[in-house]
Structures are given as C-alpha cells and as structure tokens.
Design a protein around this motif. Structure first.
Motif, PDB file in Angstrom:
ATOM      1  N   ALA A  84       0.796  -1.208   0.010  1.00  0.00           N
ATOM      2  CA  ALA A  84      -0.026   0.234   0.122  1.00  0.00           C
ATOM      3  C   ALA A  84       0.910   1.164   0.047  1.00  0.00           C
ATOM      4  N   LEU A  85       0.722   1.878  -0.991  1.00  0.00           N
ATOM      5  CA  LEU A  85       1.633   3.205  -1.303  1.00  0.00           C
ATOM      6  C   LEU A  85       0.955   4.500  -1.090  1.00  0.00           C
ATOM      7  N   ILE A  86       1.465   5.330  -0.281  1.00  0.00           N
ATOM      8  CA  ILE A  86       1.004   6.891   0.008  1.00  0.00           C
ATOM      9  C   ILE A  86       1.814   7.744  -0.924  1.00  0.00           C
ATOM     10  N   ASP A  87       1.362   8.481  -1.794  1.00  0.00           N
ATOM     11  CA  ASP A  87       2.001   9.565  -2.584  1.00  0.00           C
ATOM     12  C   ASP A  87       1.768  10.615  -1.513  1.00  0.00           C
ATOM     13  N   VAL A  88       2.610  11.168  -0.731  1.00  0.00           N
ATOM     14  CA  VAL A  88       2.886  12.194   0.351  1.00  0.00           C
ATOM     15  C   VAL A  88       2.521  13.263  -0.171  1.00  0.00           C
ATOM     16  N   GLN A  89       2.856  13.843  -1.302  1.00  0.00           N
ATOM     17  CA  GLN A  89       2.460  15.043  -1.868  1.00  0.00           C
ATOM     18  C   GLN A  89       1.053  15.384  -2.366  1.00  0.00           C
ATOM     19  N   ARG A  90       0.609  14.169  -2.836  1.00  0.00           N
ATOM     20  CA  ARG A  90      -0.954  14.064  -3.130  1.00  0.00           C
ATOM     21  C   ARG A  90      -1.793  14.181  -1.889  1.00  0.00           C
ATOM     22  N   MET A  91      -1.359  13.476  -0.825  1.00  0.00           N
ATOM     23  CA  MET A  91      -1.992  13.440   0.566  1.00  0.00           C
ATOM     24  C   MET A  91      -1.998  14.860   1.096  1.00  0.00           C
ATOM     25  N   GLN A  92      -0.692  15.373   1.216  1.00  0.00           N
ATOM     26  CA  GLN A  92      -0.911  16.755   1.624  1.00  0.00           C
ATOM     27  C   GLN A  92      -1.536  17.875   0.959  1.00  0.00           C
ATOM     28  N   ARG A  93      -1.707  17.630  -0.211  1.00  0.00           N
ATOM     29  CA  ARG A  93      -2.538  18.548  -0.971  1.00  0.00           C
ATOM     30  C   ARG A  93      -3.965  18.085  -0.517  1.00  0.00           C
ATOM     31  N   ASN A  94      -4.563  17.131  -0.343  1.00  0.00           N
ATOM     32  CA  ASN A  94      -5.757  16.764  -0.118  1.00  0.00           C
ATOM     33  C   ASN A  94      -6.045  17.272   1.213  1.00  0.00           C
ATOM     34  N   ILE A  95      -4.997  16.972   2.221  1.00  0.00           N
ATOM     35  CA  ILE A  95      -5.142  17.853   3.405  1.00  0.00           C
ATOM     36  C   ILE A  95      -5.448  19.272   3.609  1.00  0.00           C
ATOM     37  N   GLU A  96      -4.490  20.038   2.792  1.00  0.00           N
ATOM     38  CA  GLU A  96      -4.581  21.383   2.713  1.00  0.00           C
ATOM     39  C   GLU A  96      -5.873  21.816   1.964  1.00  0.00           C
ATOM     40  N   ARG A  97      -6.472  21.237   0.862  1.00  0.00           N
ATOM     41  CA  ARG A  97      -7.550  21.500   0.325  1.00  0.00           C
ATOM     42  C   ARG A  97      -8.561  21.392   1.346  1.00  0.00           C
ATOM     43  N   MET A  98      -8.744  20.367   2.213  1.00  0.00           N
ATOM     44  CA  MET A  98     -10.042  20.198   2.891  1.00  0.00           C
ATOM     45  C   MET A  98      -9.932  21.246   4.126  1.00  0.00           C
ATOM     46  N   GLN A  99      -8.750  21.714   4.581  1.00  0.00           N
ATOM     47  CA  GLN A  99      -8.424  22.371   6.050  1.00  0.00           C
ATOM     48  C   GLN A  99      -8.880  23.766   5.305  1.00  0.00           C
ATOM     49  N   THR A 100      -8.458  24.286   4.264  1.00  0.00           N
ATOM     50  CA  THR A 100      -8.667  25.587   3.813  1.00  0.00           C
ATOM     51  C   THR A 100     -10.245  25.944   3.544  1.00  0.00           C
ATOM     52  N   ARG A 101     -10.608  24.899   3.204  1.00  0.00           N
ATOM     53  CA  ARG A 101     -12.206  24.996   2.960  1.00  0.00           C
ATOM     54  C   ARG A 101     -13.177  25.101   4.129  1.00  0.00           C
ATOM     55  N   MET A 102     -12.626  24.257   5.122  1.00  0.00           N
ATOM     56  CA  MET A 102     -12.992  24.216   6.439  1.00  0.00           C
ATOM     57  C   MET A 102     -12.946  25.655   7.066  1.00  0.00           C
ATOM     58  N   ASP A 103     -11.793  26.241   6.920  1.00  0.00           N
ATOM     59  CA  ASP A 103     -11.374  27.606   7.593  1.00  0.00           C
ATOM     60  C   ASP A 103     -12.352  28.561   6.895  1.00  0.00           C
ATOM     61  N   HIS A 104     -12.294  28.549   5.609  1.00  0.00           N
ATOM     62  CA  HIS A 104     -13.282  29.366   4.726  1.00  0.00           C
ATOM     63  C   HIS A 104     -14.805  29.417   5.125  1.00  0.00           C
ATOM     64  N   LEU A 105     -15.184  28.053   5.561  1.00  0.00           N
ATOM     65  CA  LEU A 105     -16.633  28.089   6.036  1.00  0.00           C
ATOM     66  C   LEU A 105     -16.576  28.235   7.531  1.00  0.00           C
ATOM     67  N   GLY A 106     -15.506  28.661   8.130  1.00  0.00           N
ATOM     68  CA  GLY A 106     -15.529  29.064   9.481  1.00  0.00           C
ATOM     69  C   GLY A 106     -15.919  27.951  10.537  1.00  0.00           C
ATOM     70  N   VAL A 107     -15.696  26.678  10.343  1.00  0.00           N
ATOM     71  CA  VAL A 107     -16.053  25.462  11.259  1.00  0.00           C
ATOM     72  C   VAL A 107     -14.827  24.909  11.615  1.00  0.00           C
ATOM     73  N   ARG A 108     -14.944  24.156  12.728  1.00  0.00           N
ATOM     74  CA  ARG A 108     -13.589  23.036  13.253  1.00  0.00           C
ATOM     75  C   ARG A 108     -13.608  22.094  12.139  1.00  0.00           C
ATOM     76  N   PHE A 109     -12.508  21.386  12.110  1.00  0.00           N
ATOM     77  CA  PHE A 109     -12.388  20.327  11.295  1.00  0.00           C
ATOM     78  C   PHE A 109     -12.062  19.109  12.257  1.00  0.00           C
ATOM     79  N   ARG A 110     -12.883  17.894  12.279  1.00  0.00           N
ATOM     80  CA  ARG A 110     -12.264  16.636  13.215  1.00  0.00           C
ATOM     81  C   ARG A 110     -12.311  15.410  12.029  1.00  0.00           C
ATOM     82  N   PRO A 111     -11.267  15.276  11.673  1.00  0.00           N
ATOM     83  CA  PRO A 111     -10.986  14.042  10.587  1.00  0.00           C
ATOM     84  C   PRO A 111     -11.381  12.822  11.287  1.00  0.00           C
ATOM     85  N   HIS A 112     -11.861  12.048  10.357  1.00  0.00           N
ATOM     86  CA  HIS A 112     -12.450  10.597  10.700  1.00  0.00           C
ATOM     87  C   HIS A 112     -11.007   9.795  10.438  1.00  0.00           C
ATOM     88  N   VAL A 113     -10.468   9.322  11.409  1.00  0.00           N
ATOM     89  CA  VAL A 113      -9.007   8.495  11.343  1.00  0.00           C
ATOM     90  C   VAL A 113      -9.230   6.987  10.803  1.00  0.00           C
TER      91      VAL A 113
END
Lengths: 377, 377
Positions: B12-41
């Motif tokens: 199982a291979l993780i492309d860390v650059q893609r993962m990091q991009r996905n994390i930033e995309r979601m967090q930016t969106r949540m910040d913009h919407l003004g809510v806390r973000f609680r990821p499901h692990v």
C-alpha cells in the motif's frame, strides 16, 4: 473460564466442533480416494487450525504468500507449496527460507519466469523445486496441458538446474457451479488436465512426481482421482455461505461466524443496527450472483441457531443492518433489543477471517480460547 | 535510501505530496466556512497521517472503534469522538480510556442505550460526554430531528448525570450522488437536520454546544454551514475511485495505490496476471453501480501515470487480472512483461488500506518510508 458472553464484539468466532468435523470429513474422503492431502492455509492463517489438519492426516501445506510460508515454517511445518506464480523480485526471500531448511516449492506457468528463476539460481548457486501450473478451466493462471510451451518450460527449468517436481492446477471455476453433476464434471476436468500435463512431461522424458489438483468443491465431488498424487483445498475447514450455495455444505457446517451486538434500530424500516459492518465481515458479496443472496451474511442467535430469513442486508465500515429478507419486521426492536448478541455466518470465510487479528475459539465445553492469526505479505 | 524499486509487492503506497494537497484543500475549505475540522481517522488508521492533519489545523479526531481511540490516545490525541452508537458491553473499556485522561465523547440514538449508559454511570460513578446521533438522510443510524424521542433521550441523559455535548449526523447517502447540484442539496439537508435537532434541544432548555456534520462529499460541497460548529470527513485524505465518480476529486488526487508486479499472462484473453488480488485491494466493488466501473481498480504505471482503459478486471485472493476495458489487448505480454511493476488506484481507500499492516510512504525526494497502521477492534 472465558465464556462467549465475555467476548467483545465484533469478533471472529470458530466453532471448534464444526471445524473438526469439516477436517475429518475432508481427510476421510482423501484417504478413501487414495491421495495425499495438502490443505491451503490461506483461509485461516492460524497455526493452531493447521495443527488440527495435520493431526487428522494432512501432509504438507499450500500457501498463497511468502509471509504464510515464513509463519508456518516458524510453526514447524517444512513441506510448503507456494501456489502463486513466483515474481522474480520475491526470489531472495524464497531462497532465504530454503536456506533455513524449508522444503519450499515454487510454481511457474511461463518461460520468462522460468528464465528469471534460472538466472537467479545461477547467480546465487541456488536450486529450487519447481512445479508447473496448469490451466484446467481458463479462470486464471496456468498453461494449458496441450500447449507447446509446457515441455519447453520444463526443459528450460531442468537445463537451468532446477528440480522439476510436478504439475499443479486449481479449478477455481468450480465455485460457479451448484449441482452435483456439474461439480463432478469440473472435478474430472481438473483431474484430467493435470494428469494429461504430467503425461506430456513424462513422454518428453521429464520427471513429474507430483500431480496436484484441488479446490473445496472439486475435492468433495471427484468420483476418482486416478493419476493424481495430492489434493489441495482451503475453505472447507470453515466453509461459508458461498460453499453452501455451491452445495458442498449445510449451514450447520459453517464453523466461522462473526459475533456482533445490536446497537440501535430503525423500527419503521425493520432494521436492527449491529456493530459488525464490512470491516468485520469483509466486503465480499460472493452470494450476490448465486441462487440465494445472503447479503453480507446469515443471522443466527448467539448460540448459533440460524434465524431463517434474517440477513445482514447492509454494511458500512463499522455498522451492519440486520433485516428480514421477505417482510419489514416492525417488531425488530422487541425481537433484537439493544445489547442482543448475534452470530453472522459469512459469505466467504477467507475474506472474513482476514479482517480479524485473532479468532475466538469456542470449545466443546463452551469455554473460549483466543488464537492469533496474521495478515500482510 | 529506500526507493520505490526496492518495495516488495503487493504494498500500500501513499503519495505524500498528493495526501498533503488533499489535507490542505479540506482544511482551507473548513477555515473558509468557519468551522472546526475533526478528521475521521478510520481511513488511514495511522498516527503519522493524522499528525499531518493536525499540523494543517484539524482539532480533535473522529474514530469508528475503541481500538482507534486507544491507539490515537496513545499517540497523543485527547479529543476523540467515537462515532458509532455505544454498545452497553463496551462501556468498561470506554471508561478506562476516560480514566486515563482521554476526552472521549460517546454517541447514542435511542432511549435504551441512554438508559444503559445512565445505569453504567450510576454503578461506576462515571460521567460521559454524550452526543445524540441524528438521522439526516435515512441511510443508517440516528434519530430524526423531529422525533419526539430526541428531547426524551436528551432529558434522560441529563437526568442520568451525563454531559450533553451536542448532536452529530453523517449524510452517508452523499456517496450515491454525482452532480454538484445534488451534492450541494444533500450537504444542505445534512446541515439543516443537525441544526434543527440542536434548535429543538435548546428550545427544550437543553444544552447543545456541538453541532457536528460531515462526509467527504458534503464537506466539499456545502455552500455554507450556518449553525454548524464542526465537520468530520475521512476518505478525502487519500480519495479513491468512488470519490472520483462522485465528482469530488480527480484521478491525480488519489494518494493511495497498491503497488503490484506482473507474474504471468493469458495472451489470447488479453490478461496480465499480477500479485495484487482482493487481499491487497479488498473486495470493495464500490464503482460497480456508478457511472464508471473500474473493476477492482485503475491501473497506472509504477510512477503513477494513469493507463487509460486498463483496470484490474478480476481478483482472486492473491491474483489480480489486468485487462483493457474496451478491447482484448493481444500485446499484453509485450506491454507488461513479467516483472513489470504497476500501481492500482483503489475503489475505496478505507477498505484497501485496511488490508495492509503498513504503508510505504513515497516522499517528495522519491525516497520511501514505512509507516505502520493497525487493525482490529
């Protein structure tokens, strides 16, 4: 004494009496047919289960990964057939196992893999025992018995210094059948293909001591196994709903189930929500295209009595939905109150077992023992 | 330095650059919407992945099992929402975690579970923070916002000494949609249901500080989140083919793949046989009923370039079949010779990750690091 009542859910439960009955049934049949039996340990991945198979008369094992080979070798089993075409990159790991004393057999079904094996052998002064994989039903890997490449591969391996140990085939398409006639026919097709391949090698002056066939349905359906030296089968040790639909076991033979707890209801829909979702059951929907679709599993009481008509009709990661297949059960909340424990029979024992780090083994005195199983590669 | 070339397959291979991009995309969106973000692990079950989410701004986590809660608490995360209705039998284990300092929140959606919680609390002098699960789309668990039982459950919990912490809902049916309009609509439905439930509790004089919603598709589609305090989402961290079909990511966003090796061919059928079967991919066929069926996965080169039209069309336990969706590729043996390494993008990242004991993490300098992940309950 640990009892079923104290087992945390979800849990993979083995009914040891059923398992023992399944083991004896298969071994008795193999003894009667006059062949060695080499169980496939990929189903349980648990040395304790394999010890019971060996105690009943099994000789050697079949594995689907080098990790299985390593783990079972560490548990004291030396005669191991790795029944997946060897990838060149895996040869160092296979060699390390042989050097530690494991009698590991590899398989190939093409000339490129044979050359890679020879090259590696030359580079490392290594000789492997190699069997050739035969395609008896077109479902997956293997070379057809009449293919000109068959003797070519064998000659190349021999010339490269490998030990030609035999041929093997697996009629995996037997899972697609469900009548005794069709099963007998595919068993004979599997036998005939392996025997014909062996005959061709021998006619070409090549050795072919082992003629290995097998799948659970064909092993239980073959009328005779003339020319075959050994049979392999895996899922029979637990059986499952797919095998029930194929027609080779009853529901009461199924030795693996998932113990679960009711955590909620949607009464107007007739749903009980349980804590076994697809993580505990696997995503296997093997009965979907069979005559009887069991959803994600057949629901039983916590003591194992089948609750006719109740299935795990839906599954999310850690949620399952129990419902009645025919009607909306508006009494579902009263029937299965919060905290009720149920056993779910799986579609596919190999897939369900793989989701669990351990088995809870229910012994004949109703006590529970914990047995680890492993995963990964 | 370990490189991709030396990774044993399947992996199982993780492309860390893609993962990091996905994390930033979601967090930016949540910040913009003004809510806390609680990821499901539950998707990655890997503390290193969650550290990256926390570093980007996530606050607290969501888990689907008590094992996840225990493992992530051990990794230093204290604010944990266990987002599956609590089974009475699991309360001792939940209490043990709280007593060790974990800020664990439980959920219930029915009066029987609330009473069981109160009884346990009384017997053990324990107070849990409890949220009430709301059903916003009928897909699984939860109580409808207008249900009379909602304030009843809340009053019972309060009377029983529990801390009423809020409401939560998960519009899992968002996975069934594939147009921006439909996704916006289901996101609004999810938001409105949670906010309405909170309103009803407050009208009844009850506290409801947290209003928690979320799924990857709704999180990425909501136009506004008025009245919501936090969002939960899991699979966005890797994305997968199901999410691609839903329309919330491109194939190039998918950060998880399975590295595999070609071990054989059936040239007349246009098949290459690889060493990634359903054990490595999972049995998830989530794209089967979507607009684009990817079989068991989309085939890419070993460096991650999508090979348009090539999918993992079949899978046995340790064998996969790579073929072209449209035509029989009679050049398959030349195209993918023995030993060729490929990456397979998965249908469902949560299910595929769960099959692997570890991730091989591909860093931006092309080096590989190994990160363990856990499983079980």
């Amino acid at each position: 004494m640990t009892s079923l009542h104290s087992v945390e859910t979800p849990a993979a439960l083995i009914d040891v009496q059923r398992m023992q009955r399944n083991i004896e049934r298969m071994q008795t049949r193999m003894d009667h047919l006059g062949v060695r039996f080499r169980p496939h340990v990929k189903t349980a991945k648990c040395p304790d289960v394999t010890r019971a198979q060996v105690a009943a008369g099994a000789r050697g094992i079949t594995v689907s990964t080098l990790k299985e080979a390593e783990q079972f070798f560490a548990a004291g089993i030396t005669d191991i057939l790795y029944a997946v075409g060897i990838a060149p990159d895996k040869l160092p790991r296979a060699l390390a196992l042989c050097q530690r004393g494991c009698d590991l057999t590899l398989i190939v079904d093409n000339i490129d893999a044979a050359h890679a094996l020879n090259d590696f052998g030359k580079a490392h002064g290594a000789t492997f025992e190699v069997w050739i994989e035969i395609d008896s039903d077109g479902h997956r890997a293997g070379i057809k018995p009449e293919d000109d490449a068959l003797p070519e591969i064998a000659h190349a391996l021999q010339k490269g210094g490998m030990t030609l140990g035999g041929v093997m085939t697996h009629a995996g398409s037997s899972y697609d059948h469900s009548t005794p006639d069709a099963l007998r026919q595919i068993a004979e097709q599997e036998r005939a293909a392996a025997v014909r391949a062996a005959q061709r090698l021998r006619e070409a002056g090549l050795p072919c001591p082992a003629v290995s066939v097998g799948s659970t349905p064909t092993a239980l359906s073959a009328e005779h196994l003339e020319g075959v030296t050994e049979v392999r089968a895996g899922v029979y040790v637990f059986f499952d709903l797919v095998m029930h639909n194929v027609g080779v076991c009853t529901l009461d033979d199924i030795a693996l189930s998932v113990l679960t707890t009711v955590i909620g209801h949607q009464q107007e829909k007739g749903w009980a929500i349980v804590d076994a979702g697809w993580m505990a059951m696997s995503r296997d929907r093997g009965t979907q295209k069979q005559t009887h679709d069991f959803g994600f599993g057949q629901v039983c009481t916590d003591s194992g009595t089948v609750l006719e008509g109740y299935v795990l009709s839906g599954a999310n990661q850690e949620h399952g939905i129990v419902s009645c297949r025919v009607d909306v059960d508006h009494d579902i909340r009263q029937r299965f109150p919060i905290g009720t424990r149920l056993r779910i029979l799986p579609n596919h024992a190999c897939a369900t077992g793989a989701q669990h780090p351990e088995y809870k083994v229910l012994l004949s005195d109703d006590s529970i023992e914990t047995r680890p199983r492993f995963y990964g590669w």
